[in-house]
Design an enzyme around this catalytic site. Sequence first.
Site, short mmCIF file in Angstrom:
data_model
loop_
_atom_site.label_atom_id
_atom_site.label_comp_id
_atom_site.label_asym_id
_atom_site.label_seq_id
_atom_site.Cartn_x
_atom_site.Cartn_y
_atom_site.Cartn_z
N HIS A 21 0.87 -1.17 0.00
CA HIS A 21 0.00 0.00 0.00
C HIS A 21 0.91 1.22 0.00
O HIS A 21 2.00 1.19 0.57
CB HIS A 21 -0.88 0.00 1.25
CG HIS A 21 -1.61 1.30 1.47
ND1 HIS A 21 -2.80 1.61 0.82
CD2 HIS A 21 -1.31 2.37 2.24
CE1 HIS A 21 -3.20 2.81 1.20
NE2 HIS A 21 -2.31 3.30 2.06
N CYS A 44 -4.68 1.62 -4.96
CA CYS A 44 -4.06 2.70 -4.19
C CYS A 44 -2.76 3.18 -4.83
O CYS A 44 -2.43 4.37 -4.76
CB CYS A 44 -3.80 2.23 -2.76
SG CYS A 44 -2.71 0.79 -2.62
#
Length: 240
Positions: free
Chosen positions: A98, A176
């Site tokens: 992430h 993301c």
Amino acid sequence: MRRCDACRNRSEGGASEGRPGDDRDPLINSPIILQEEPHENRNFSCGICTMFPSCISLLPRRNEPRPPRPGQAPVVLNVYDMYWTNWYTAGAGVGVFHSGVQVHGSEWAYGGHPYAFTGVFEITPRDERELGEQFRFRQSVHIGYTDFSEEEVRRLVTELGKQFRGDRYHLMNNNCNHFTSAFCLALCDHDIPSWVNRLAYVSSCVPFLQRCLPKEWLTPAALQHSLAAHSRSSSPNTPQ
């Protein structure tokens, strides 16, 4: 034979220098790294380099970062591990990561949810606790500098939120890391390292993979809090 400064530096001390900005090796020791500038093989006067051009590839490629101009703010990519297997697979350039973009003291990231509004949310930079228990901060990568003010950055986030809606999250083409890539390009015209989002391309061979991911991966804790606040603000007021 007389050698150029580049080759002399390589033989005297350059060999011990690491290459923390290399996209191929995300397992670095330093928590903050600098992206390398492309190596330019101009103005070499060394006979060895002339006779054996392949030695150019052994020269250190890391350059000192240019200082920011007045009014510019640094743009930093913060990368997090999302699964314990990263400790075994990240060395091969594949991991479950992430990422968020830190600028003007805030970190911006993107996650999925079932609603037709932005999935972009804000956290304290490098605070893995705001993301959830399974997130572990890995490293920060200096991307560049931006001329955008804090107010302009927030307006840009709002505009990007129209593209990166919660209901448009997709593991392969709108995750993301796609958001942080678009955000960095808009802020300073520099992209994120390729290894950060390599899993998206690998997972294209496994179409059902997104359905197997835990909800916490797609909707981090900070985004869940943002959704709750949005729900309260959009609900009609109850008469007192």
